[in-house]
Design a protein around this motif. Structure first.
Motif, mmCIF file in Angstrom:
data_model
loop_
_atom_site.group_PDB
_atom_site.id
_atom_site.type_symbol
_atom_site.label_atom_id
_atom_site.label_comp_id
_atom_site.label_asym_id
_atom_site.label_seq_id
_atom_site.Cartn_x
_atom_site.Cartn_y
_atom_site.Cartn_z
ATOM 1 N N THR A 185 -14.354 0.630 -27.973
ATOM 2 C CA THR A 185 -13.547 0.176 -26.834
ATOM 3 C C THR A 185 -12.092 0.661 -26.949
ATOM 4 O O THR A 185 -11.311 0.458 -26.022
ATOM 5 N N GLY B 251 -9.667 -0.514 -28.292
ATOM 6 C CA GLY B 251 -8.706 -1.615 -28.125
ATOM 7 C C GLY B 251 -8.359 -1.922 -26.682
ATOM 8 O O GLY B 251 -7.466 -2.719 -26.415
ATOM 9 N N LEU B 252 -9.071 -1.296 -25.735
ATOM 10 C CA LEU B 252 -8.760 -1.529 -24.319
ATOM 11 C C LEU B 252 -9.651 -2.644 -23.780
ATOM 12 O O LEU B 252 -10.884 -2.537 -23.814
ATOM 13 N N PRO B 253 -9.051 -3.727 -23.283
ATOM 14 C CA PRO B 253 -9.877 -4.840 -22.785
ATOM 15 C C PRO B 253 -10.774 -4.430 -21.622
ATOM 16 O O PRO B 253 -11.865 -4.966 -21.442
ATOM 17 N N GLY B 254 -10.319 -3.474 -20.829
ATOM 18 C CA GLY B 254 -11.102 -3.033 -19.667
ATOM 19 C C GLY B 254 -12.407 -2.372 -20.052
ATOM 20 O O GLY B 254 -13.310 -2.244 -19.224
ATOM 21 N N LEU B 255 -12.516 -1.930 -21.314
ATOM 22 C CA LEU B 255 -13.747 -1.255 -21.738
ATOM 23 C C LEU B 255 -14.734 -2.216 -22.402
ATOM 24 O O LEU B 255 -15.815 -1.817 -22.822
ATOM 25 N N TYR C 84 -10.465 0.398 -14.579
ATOM 26 C CA TYR C 84 -10.943 1.178 -15.724
ATOM 27 C C TYR C 84 -12.205 1.988 -15.374
ATOM 28 O O TYR C 84 -12.440 3.039 -15.948
#
Lengths: 515, 166
Positions: free
Chosen positions: A190, A192-196, A413
């Motif tokens: 991910t 570190g991306l919350p959208g992923l 995203y």
């Protein structure tokens, strides 16, 4: 007589007009790149709140039927799967459109979609209880083997270098792992991306892989239209019937495959069309002058479209008989039934038999009406896409891909991922890596992983992992078919080389004796 | 406007033979596999099964591709379809679309679409380049976009990012 009464119910003015409206709305929404059948049904669900039980179900059934077929439009004309079920339609549909046979491809898609849809619903009406019993036999190990069977097609989709095709498939599997893992809940790749965290959705991924590279290349050539060879766009009915009748066995086996896979919870139209396409491709022996599968063979469209429309009827079996929705669109149908006060389960057929059978009659009529409505709409849309200049078409497609990717989950995203995957797909295609196996790996990876993980955990708990994976007749049957497909080319190659050696020996003996 | 030669050379694989794309592709596959395996170290036992399998698959297949290219070189060129046409236009469009996507949250969905379509129309090969024709095309495309946007926004209730414009 009872059947006639159910048909009469559907032909009441209000029900019939809602059926027509649902069919048109479904086709238009399904034809829009990125808008899936689930989206179409979810959008239309609130509209049904003011309707009666039968009208609501007939309307939603027609939307489902229309949107499943509508996915073929963008697949054939723009190489953009309108819905996930129509990914395999792009393999032969777009090459046909590029050589100027887009109208033929659309006519074939319409006819076989109607056939598949009709046969699927008919199977539901006649065989619902026994088919539901078969569906319950499919547990995690069987789903794992089924997904693995789907992955065996990667080899045959790899034009040129087989290794590159397999690497493409592995890349697809890698992309499918992004996000929170279904069984173990690990956050994987991910960055570190919350959208992923929710992973890459199927629509942005398939649009990115299949549509954007074509869009980039479309801009590069100097032609002002999509296909310079198209002079007229017409409904090529006779030609289509000829093409379909010469591939009748393909049509029948794909329809049966679509119906059976449709009843499996969690499988759905995408895997049905992949399995049907795989079967059809492996059995096809191109006649002289006929193009191979993947290069514009009508057989590819017949397999894909008949199978994905047959899943509509098949999917109703677990949904209505067991209350288990086989796929996301079936879940919306289930929700609609609950909203309208229908108790799902085996008793549905006895308590509300009139509604269920009238709904089925409505679906049968919708699949028949798909032919005139689909052909007319198909002609209009094909005419627009082929005639409009690229100066308008390219920005419009670019806009629709962005809208489609975004509107699935209202997630920005998804648009970014579509763009990233699209550029990656374009670079890979320039390096000679085919993009179709990436899509297959992406679609089947989660099903295979979930099936494997669950079966492994069950097997570990029982202290019999191998027995769990190979414990049922269905699993053994699927493993046998997979081994047959994988080993057949090696056996064939061995036989050919042996034959060659024998012929060479015979030749040397004859030449030796003549000297 | 002319792109610098090094950009055109980098992006143009027309002169490249399959040997270079196979070697490059194989090395990229090995690198991707190694990355997947390193990441998989942090996952649970069940969660790392598939990443490990895919990681090793990418490494083995990538290595095989490179080795085969050395032992039994594949000749020929990458398919014509993948490498034909104007690269200047293709790269310009990729840059344009990436910028379009990147500025959506800041500028707003509809406004970026109108800006994006106007710029795209300028890149696409024109039948006859006339300012009036381009202006009409932009106007038609803007109307079509606005209708689709309005339908999605107000009829289907899709919430688009608005940014500081619309």
């Amino acid at each position: 007589m009872e059947l006639l009464a159910y048909l009469v119910n559907v032909f009441q003015a209000s029900t019939f007009s809602l059926l027509m409206a649902g069919l048109v709305a479904g086709i238009v929404l399904g034809a829009t790149p990125g808008l899936s059948s689930t989206f179409a049904l979810a959008v239309m669900l609130p509209v049904t709140l003011a309707m009666g039980q039968l009208n609501a179900l007939v309307f939603l059934g027609a939307v489902l039927m229309g949107s499943t077929y509508g996915g073929a439009f963008a697949s054939i004309l723009l190489n953009t799967p309108g819905t996930p079920q129509s990914v395999t339609t792009t393999f032969d549909g777009f090459p046909m459109a590029k050589r100027g046979d887009g109208d033929l491809a659309l006519t074939i898609a319409c006819l076989v979609s109607a056939f598949g849809g009709f046969a699927g619903v008919l199977a539901f009406v006649i065989l619902a209880p026994p088919l539901a019993h078969i569906a319950l036999q499919f547990g995690p190990p069987e789903m794992f083997w089924l997904a693995l069977f789907g992955l065996t097609i990667i080899g045959s989709l790899s034009r040129g270098n087989l290794l590159k095709g397999l690497i493409s498939g592995a890349i697809g599997l890698a992309i499918s792992m992004m996000g929170i893992a279904i069984v173990s809940a690990d956050a994987r790749f991910t960055f570190g991306l919350p959208g992923l965290a929710g992973g890459v959705h199927i629509i942005p991924a398939t649009v990115g892989l299949l549509c954007l590279p074509v869009l980039f290349d479309m801009l590069g050539d100097a032609d002002h239209h999509l296909s310079s060879s198209v002079t007229t766009v017409r409904i090529r009915f006779r030609e289509s019937l000829k093409a379909i009748s010469s591939r009748a066995s393909n049509l029948c086996q794909s329809t049966v495959a679509g119906t059976l896979i449709g009843i499996l919870p969690g499988a759905g139209g995408a895997i049905a069309s992949i399995v049907a396409y795989s079967f059809a491709k492996k059995q096809s022996v191109p006649k002289s002058g006929e193009l191979a599968f993947g290069e514009g063979n009508p057989g590819g469209i017949i397999a894909s479209e008949s199978a994905n429309n047959a899943t509509v009827g098949g999917g109703l079996v677990p949904t209505l008989v067991l209350g288990i929705p086989g796929s996301p669109p079936d879940a919306v149908i289930l929700a609609a039934m609950l909203i309208h006060g229908l108790q799902i389960g085996p008793s549905l057929f006895t308590n509300h038999g009139d509604i269920v059978y009238s709904f089925s009659a409505g679906m049968l009529i919708a699949s028949v009406l798909l032919i005139p409505v689909g052909l007319l709409l198909g002609r209009l849309i094909c005419h627009f896409v082929m005639r409009v200049t690229k100066t308008l078409l390219i920005p419009l497609i670019a806009f629709m891909t962005i809208v489609g990717a975004y509107s699935i989950r209202n997630n920005y995203y998804d648009v970014v991922m579509m763009m990233v995957i699209g550029v990656l797909g374009w670079i890979l295609s320039r390096l000679g890596f085919p993009t179709a196996p990436i899509v297959l790996g992406f679609l089947l990876g989660p099903i295979a992983e979930q099936g494997f993980s669950q079966a492994y955990m069950i097997g570990s708990a029982r202290n019999d992992v191998i027995g769990t994976f190979l414990g049922s007749g269905i699993s053994i049957g699927l493993v046998t078919v997979i081994l047959f497909i994988l080993l057949m080319p090696l056996v064939k190659a061995g036989l050919i080389s042996r034959k060659g050696l024998l012929e060479a020996n015979d030749l040397s003996k004859t030449s030796g004796s003549s000297q | 406007m002319k792109f610098p030669d090094w950009i055109l050379q980098w992006s143009d694989l027309r002169s490249s033979r399959l040997w270079s794309t196979n070697t490059l592709g194989g090395l990229l596959s090995v690198s991707a596999g190694a990355y997947v395996l390193i990441e998989a170290l942090d996952f649970s036992r069940i969660g790392s099964f598939m990443p490990n399998l895919v990681g090793w698959l990418l490494i083995v297949l990538g290595t095989a591709l490179v080795l085969l290219q050395i032992i039994k070189p594949e000749s020929g060129e990458v398919s014509r379809e993948a490498v034909s046409g104007s690269y200047l236009r293709k790269i310009s469009f990729i840059v344009l679309m990436s910028t379009w996507v990147a500025i959506i949250p800041k500028v707003g969905f509809l406004m970026t679409a109108i800006l994006g379509l106007s710029a795209t129309i300028l890149i696409v090969p024109q039948l006859v380049f006339k300012r009036s024709v381009v202006a009409i095309e932009i106007a038609i495309a803007t109307v079509i976009f606005s209708v689709i946007y309005g339908g999605m926004r107000f009829l289907l209730d899709v919430e688009f990012p608005s940014g500081w414009m619309i």
